[in-house]
Scaffold this motif. Structure first.
Motif, short mmCIF file in Angstrom:
data_model
loop_
_atom_site.label_atom_id
_atom_site.label_comp_id
_atom_site.label_asym_id
_atom_site.label_seq_id
_atom_site.Cartn_x
_atom_site.Cartn_y
_atom_site.Cartn_z
N ARG A 156 0.74 -1.18 -0.08
CA ARG A 156 0.00 -0.05 -0.14
C ARG A 156 0.99 1.20 -0.05
N PHE A 157 0.37 2.21 -0.84
CA PHE A 157 1.34 3.54 -1.09
C PHE A 157 0.20 4.56 -1.16
N THR A 158 0.68 5.84 -0.59
CA THR A 158 0.04 7.20 -0.82
C THR A 158 0.74 7.39 -2.38
N TRP A 159 -0.25 7.91 -3.20
CA TRP A 159 0.25 8.14 -4.45
C TRP A 159 0.14 9.89 -5.02
N ALA A 160 0.89 10.20 -5.74
CA ALA A 160 0.53 11.57 -6.22
C ALA A 160 1.54 11.58 -7.62
N VAL A 161 0.78 12.47 -8.52
CA VAL A 161 1.49 12.56 -9.95
C VAL A 161 1.71 13.96 -10.00
N ALA A 162 2.78 14.66 -10.57
CA ALA A 162 2.93 15.98 -10.75
C ALA A 162 3.80 16.10 -11.75
N ASP A 163 3.59 16.78 -13.10
CA ASP A 163 4.80 17.12 -13.79
C ASP A 163 5.39 15.98 -14.20
N GLY A 164 4.93 14.90 -14.65
CA GLY A 164 5.38 13.58 -15.02
C GLY A 164 6.20 12.89 -13.92
N VAL A 165 6.00 13.29 -12.81
CA VAL A 165 6.54 12.66 -11.69
C VAL A 165 5.57 11.97 -10.83
N LEU A 166 5.78 10.64 -10.48
CA LEU A 166 5.06 9.54 -9.60
C LEU A 166 5.83 9.54 -8.13
N THR A 167 5.21 9.84 -7.18
CA THR A 167 5.47 9.56 -5.83
C THR A 167 4.80 8.62 -5.32
N LEU A 168 5.36 7.45 -4.95
CA LEU A 168 4.69 6.35 -4.07
C LEU A 168 5.50 6.51 -2.43
N THR A 169 4.59 6.57 -1.51
CA THR A 169 4.99 6.75 -0.13
C THR A 169 4.55 5.63 0.57
N ASP A 170 5.16 4.85 1.27
CA ASP A 170 4.61 3.76 1.95
C ASP A 170 4.29 4.24 3.32
N ALA A 171 3.99 3.14 4.08
CA ALA A 171 3.38 3.38 5.54
C ALA A 171 4.43 3.99 6.40
N ASP A 172 5.64 3.79 6.14
CA ASP A 172 6.87 4.42 6.97
C ASP A 172 7.31 5.55 6.44
N ASP A 173 6.59 6.19 5.47
CA ASP A 173 6.98 7.67 4.90
C ASP A 173 8.20 7.47 4.03
N LEU A 174 8.59 6.32 3.63
CA LEU A 174 9.87 6.19 2.52
C LEU A 174 9.03 6.48 1.43
N GLN A 175 9.91 7.23 0.47
CA GLN A 175 9.19 7.67 -0.90
C GLN A 175 10.14 7.20 -1.87
N PHE A 176 9.42 6.60 -2.96
CA PHE A 176 9.87 6.06 -4.12
C PHE A 176 9.46 7.02 -5.21
N VAL A 177 10.33 7.90 -5.89
CA VAL A 177 10.08 8.72 -7.07
C VAL A 177 10.31 8.20 -8.34
N PHE A 178 9.38 8.37 -9.30
CA PHE A 178 9.49 7.74 -10.79
C PHE A 178 9.33 8.96 -11.65
N GLN A 179 10.03 8.67 -12.68
CA GLN A 179 9.79 9.36 -14.08
C GLN A 179 9.30 8.57 -14.81
N ARG A 180 8.01 9.50 -15.66
CA ARG A 180 7.45 8.76 -16.72
C ARG A 180 8.47 8.36 -17.98
N VAL A 181 8.56 7.43 -18.51
CA VAL A 181 9.49 7.01 -19.67
C VAL A 181 8.49 6.53 -20.75
N GLU A 182 9.04 6.98 -21.79
CA GLU A 182 8.22 6.39 -23.20
C GLU A 182 8.55 4.77 -23.25
N SER A 183 7.39 4.33 -23.86
CA SER A 183 7.58 2.89 -23.80
C SER A 183 7.35 2.27 -25.43
#
Length: 183
Positions: A156-183
C-alpha cells in the motif's frame, strides 16, 4: 568505472532492503510527496481500478497508465512500474554492483512482480498475483537462486503525480520517486 567500497554489513542491509521493496529510496527519495500545488493530496472515498474516475486531489487514476522508472546517476538500483488502463501492473527491480575492480564479476538481485492495482482516493494498493526474486553472487554461488517465489503480500502506498513524476509513499513515509518513460 566508479567503484564504491562496501562492507559486508552494507551489502546485507542492501539486500534486505531490496527484498522488502525499499532499496532505491535513498537515491530516489524527495522530501515530500507533493500534489500539484506542493501540498499532500487530500483523501477521497472514490474506489476504482485505474479508470477515468476523478479523485478529489486534482488528478485521476488514468494519469498512472504507462511506464515509470526510478534510477539515479551513480545508483546501483533501478525500479520500474508499468500500469495498464485495465487496472494491472508489472514491477521490476534490479540491484547490481561490481565485486571488485580486478574482475568483471558482479552481484545481482532481481525482483519481478505482476498483479492488480486498486486506487481508493490517494491510496494505491498493489495486489500481486506473481512475485519472484533472483539472486546471483559469484562469491557464494551455492546461495544463488533463480525466480524464487515470493509471498503475494499486498503493498500500500499514498500516491501523487505532478509534472511527469510519480511519488509512492509507503506506511513508513519512505518515498519512491519515478519519472514517466516512453514505452
Amino acid at each position: 568505472m566508479i567503484l564504491h567500497a562496501r562492507s559486508q554489513s552494507d551489502v546485507r542491509v542492501s539486500i534486505v532492503l531490496f527484498i522488502l521493496g525499499v532499496v532505491g529510496v535513498i537515491a530516489a527519495c524527495s522530501p515530500a510527496a507533493p500534489g500539484s500545488d506542493g501540498t499532500r493530496p487530500s483523501p477521497s472515498t472514490t474506489t476504482s481500478s485505474i479508470s477515468v474516475t476523478p479523485t478529489q486531489f486534482g488528478g485521476d487514476p488514468e494519469v498512472l497508465v504507462g511506464a515509470w522508472e526510478s534510477s539515479q546517476p551513480s545508483s546501483n538500483t533501478t525500479l520500474a512500474y508499468r500500469f495498464t488502463a485495465e487496472g494491472r501492473y508489472k514491477h521490476a527491480g534490479v540491484l547490481t554492483y561490481p565485486l571488485s575492480a580486478a574482475s568483471d564479476d558482479f552481484f545481482l538481485m532481481k525482483s519481478i512482480a505482476a498483479g492488480k492495482v486498486q486506487i481508493d482516493g490517494q491510496q494505491l494498493t498493489l495486489y500481486p498475483s506473481s512475485a519472484t526474486t533472483t539472486r546471483k553472487d559469484p562469491r557464494y554461488p551455492g546461495d544463488d537462486y533463480t525466480d524464487r517465489q515470493e509471498p503475494l503480500t499486498p503493498k500500500r502506498f499514498t500516491w501523487a503525480v505532478a509534472d511527469g513524476v510519480l511519488t509512492l509513499t509507503d506506511a513508513d513515509d519512505l518515498q519512491f520517486v519515478f519519472q514517466r518513460v516512453e514505452s
